[in-house]
Design an enzyme around this catalytic site. Structure first.
Site, PDB file in Angstrom:
ATOM      1  N   ALA A 155       0.969  -0.996   0.090  1.00  0.00           N
ATOM      2  CA  ALA A 155      -0.136   0.055   0.485  1.00  0.00           C
ATOM      3  C   ALA A 155       0.849   0.866   0.373  1.00  0.00           C
ATOM      4  CB  ALA A 155      -0.928   0.006   1.569  1.00  0.00           C
ATOM      5  N   GLY A 164      -0.361  -5.515   0.283  1.00  0.00           N
ATOM      6  CA  GLY A 164      -1.576  -5.586  -0.959  1.00  0.00           C
ATOM      7  C   GLY A 164      -1.479  -5.655  -2.026  1.00  0.00           C
TER       8      GLY A 164
END
Ligand code: NAD
Length: 717
Positions: A66, A116
């Protein structure tokens, strides 16, 4: 689409090549999620598309995770749990849409895929990973006080079972390709050139586009919930792990809950459970502290790369290291690993070769772990040249001395080596206690003399204190920072003063413990209070590790140097004297505050109770812990007030990375903001009244404390 290239070919295979503009590595951004969503619309609408390859256009890897700056900005803006859950849900929904779009999607992972980025891959129907040294996949969110909020806590246990998934989620450990394949988190490995062909070949088999957990009757491998024996054992082991974090870090607990609850309900409900826990973690100050610390470390690592505001830096090509002992050998090994030519000098060639042998042992371990190729290890070791001859140092851009901590020995080697520096080269000392300005008298040009204080073991400890002496020039500081950056270490800049920053603050930790011992605070209470706060080694145990004769040496040296009374460690001094007189020098002599058994285990020495009888009324563990934390915060504030350090980030990085200050607090200055300025001031006033002026917040200090508490969040990014 600004973040990905969308192409389709004659076979009906769509390729999405992610390429976030102006970034060396891909990270997940709102623009990428929007582009992915738009690409999915096109894919679903286009009957000619039979399947999708998701890959990265960047040679640096797939997706690093992220965008942590975005997360920190949200946290610093005071996002609440509901807001944070909604934020993470946006991305998780895109992943779920991709997984259920009706067309098979394969992740062609051309390099590292973390956080992520790896969650995106888990939402694909197949994962093919490039098989290259240095490539890793994993879910490191726990190390940042967060959990994988893009479906990671739900897909991973459903993919490989709870037993195998929990350690990955709870440790945040990165997996090399072979291990990732063995655990089943990727389906296939491929050589670099074979990656896209392998992805195409799979799609051309017209595989299923349904994730296993979307097939009717799906069961979590090995079973889920309290009744499945494997899963139950894993939850017990996971809960035991919480003990190690002393419950100061809420992320492992939230991960256990998300997996435990989420695997017993339908997949989409599990996703909602996960986002709820993500929100709770993001709203907790600990995640902000850990994310901020991570960002500061990566900023600091780059700090010297482009010179400083005041001076451009000079690149070190040839490095001289004097003294091939524990520190010198470590520095030589790390520098050779960074591509420098290293001359490693000791009193005899044999001693220098022992330093090279140390480097060999370390590198062989990396080869055995699969994190370094044998060829690279050999090439690294070939860059270290052991010697006993000073002439080999000729033309070195930087020479670091790491000989015995003795002024005369240091003066001798410095005088012999400095004339061999290249023009404009820098001379550095790795001293842990001697003043840099006083050592600079041994060189012809003190402006080119600086302290480079590495920590032991050098390979593992990322911090380096760059000590600026009275005469050290800006150019020298810039060169030193560039060198530390080249080694991928984290530098902090500290003005020369007794104990520099880290040792000075660390001494207050030990000194406070000695004060408590003399007051009659039970040793076990003190040690456990420190452990409960997350200090890796409690104060009496760490004093034993450092050894009491070394403590005595440092205190005696401080007295001989005529240092100010506050550096003489009034509480430690009598205790250290007493233990030296008893011959109880710590672990190395078999006993100090603890007794050590042959198997390495230890127990508090029973004689301690006779020397320092426990008082009838004991303080609370909370107060004992606060004293250990706050005394270090106050000393850090004094360092700031005196100009020894320039900012909060220096204290935070130095204390967490150098001396084991608990990371959940944010560091030795950010702890003030974490516990709240008012509460901190109240407790310090109480401690000052009960234990003495070392806890008093004087005029100069109160400004620092207020400033730290007020600006710590704003100064973060
Ligand atoms: P060490 O005893 O392991 O190594 C010192 C080395 O210097 C030995 O190999 C010795 O043979 C060599 N040496 C001594 N005199 C020499 C001379 N005249 N010429 C060439 N070589 C000579 O010590 P160490 O723990 O590596 O510490 C070295 C320095 O680093 C000290 O200044 C120490 O204060 C500092 N330091 C140590 C640590 C630590 O944790 N050990 C941490 C930070 C800094």
């Amino acid at each position: 689409m600004s973040t990905l290239a969308f192409t389709t070919d004659a076979d009906g295979i769509a390729t999405l090549a992610i390429d976030i503009p102006d970034r060396s590595q891909n990270v997940l951004t709102p623009a990428l999620f929007a582009d992915l969503g738009a690409a999915l619309d096109r894919i679903v609408a286009d009957d000619a598309v039979i399947g999708v390859i998701i890959t990265s256009a960047k040679p640096s890897g797939f997706i690093a995770g992220a965008d942590l700056k975005e997360i920190l900005a949200l946290i610093d803006d005071g996002i609440d749990a509901v807001g944070a859950a909604a934020w993470v849900r946006t991305g998780a929904d895109v992943f779920r849409r991709m997984e259920t779009c009706g067309k098979p999607v394969v992740a062609a992972l051309n390099g590292l895929a973390l956080g992520g980025g790896f969650e995106l891959a888990l939402a694909c129907h197949r994962r093919i990973l490039v098989d290259m040294p240095g490539v890793v996949v994993g879910l490191p969110e726990v190390t940042l006080g967060l959990l994988p909020g893009g479906g990671g806590t739900q897909r991973l246990p459903r993919l490989i079972g709870i037993e195998k998934a929990l350690p990955i989620l709870l440790e945040g450990r990165s997996l090399a390709p072979a291990e990732a394949l063995k655990l089943g988190v990727v389906d296939q490995l491929a050589a670099k050139d074979e990656l896209i062909p392998a992805a195409r070949a799979w799609l051309l088999t017209r595989p299923s586009a349904v994730a296993p957990w979307d097939v009717k009757g799906f069961k979590v491998p090995g079973g889920a919930g309290p009744l499945a024996p494997h899963a139950a054992r894993s939850f017990q082991a996971g809960t035991a792990r919480l003990k190690a974090t002393r419950s100061r870090y809420p992320a492992p607990h939230a991960i256990l809950s998300a997996v435990y609850e989420g695997t017993q309900v339908p997949f989409d409900t599990g996703l909602r459970i996960e986002t709820k826990y993500f929100g709770l973690l993001a709203a907790d100050p600990v995640s902000g502290n850990l994310v901020r610390s991570f960002l500061r470390q990566s900023e600091a690592r780059k700090r010297g790369a482009f010179g400083t505001a005041r001076a451009a830096s000079r690149a070190v090509v040839k490095l001289g290291v004097l003294g091939a002992g524990m520190m010198g050998a470590g520095v030589a090994n790390v520098a050779a690993g960074a591509g420098l030519e290293v001359v490693l000098l000791d009193r005899t060639l044999e001693a220098a070769e022992r330093g090279l042998a140390h480097a060999r042992t370390q590198r062989e371990k990396e080869v055995a772990r699969g994190t370094l190729s044998a060829d690279k290890a050999e090439a690294t070791l070939a860059r270290i040249r052991p010697t006993a001859g000073y002439e080999d140092l000729g033309g070195a851009d930087l020479i670091i001395e790491a000989v015995f901590e003795n002024r005369a020995v240091k003066a001798g080697v410095t005088r012999a080596a400095e004339p061999l520096l290249a023009k404009g080269g820098v001379f550095a000392s790795n001293t842990s206690t001697l003043s840099i300005s006083s050592l600079a008298v041994n060189v012809a040009d003190p402006s080119r003399f600086v302290g480079l204080h590495f920590f032991s073991p050098v390979e593992r400890m990322s911090l380096v204190e760059v000590i600026v002496g009275k005469a050290t020039s800006d150019q020298t500081v810039a060169d030193a920072l560039a060198f530390v950056s080249r080694l991928k270490k984290v530098p902090i800049v500290v003005r020369d003063s007794p104990g520099f920053y880290t040792s000075r603050v660390f001494c207050t930790y030990i000194d406070e413990a000695m004060a408590m011992l003399a007051e009659g605070v039970a040793p076990a209470l003190m040690e456990n209070a420190a452990r409960m706060l997350g200090f890796p080694v409690p104060p009496l145990a760490v004093t034993d590790e450092v050894s009491l004769d070394l403590q005595k040496l440092v205190i005696d040296q401080a007295k001989a140097d005529g240092l100010d009374a506050r550096f003489l460690r009034a509480h430690a001094d009598p205790v250290v004297e007493r233990f030296n007189a008893l011959g109880r020098l710590g672990r190395k002599s078999g006993g100090g505050f603890y007794d050590y058994a042959a198997d390495g285990s230890k127990l508090l020495w029973p004689g301690l109770a006779d020397l320092y009888p426990a008082a009838v009324a004991q303080p609370s563990a909370e107060d004992v812990g606060k004293r250990l934390l706050y005394i270090q915060a106050l000393e850090s504030a004094r360092c700031l007030a005196e100009g020894v350090i320039d900012d909060t980030a220096t204290a935070d990085l130095g204390s967490v990375l150098g001396i084991g200050f608990p990371a959940w607090t944010g560091g030795a200055l950010s702890v003030i903001a974490t516990v709240g300025e008012d509460a901190f001031l109240r407790d310090c006033a109480r401690f000052a009244a009960a234990h003495g002026p070392r806890f008093a917040i004087t005029d100069g200090l109160i400004e620092q404390v207020a400033c730290v508490a007020g600006t710590v969040r704003r100064s973060a990014a």
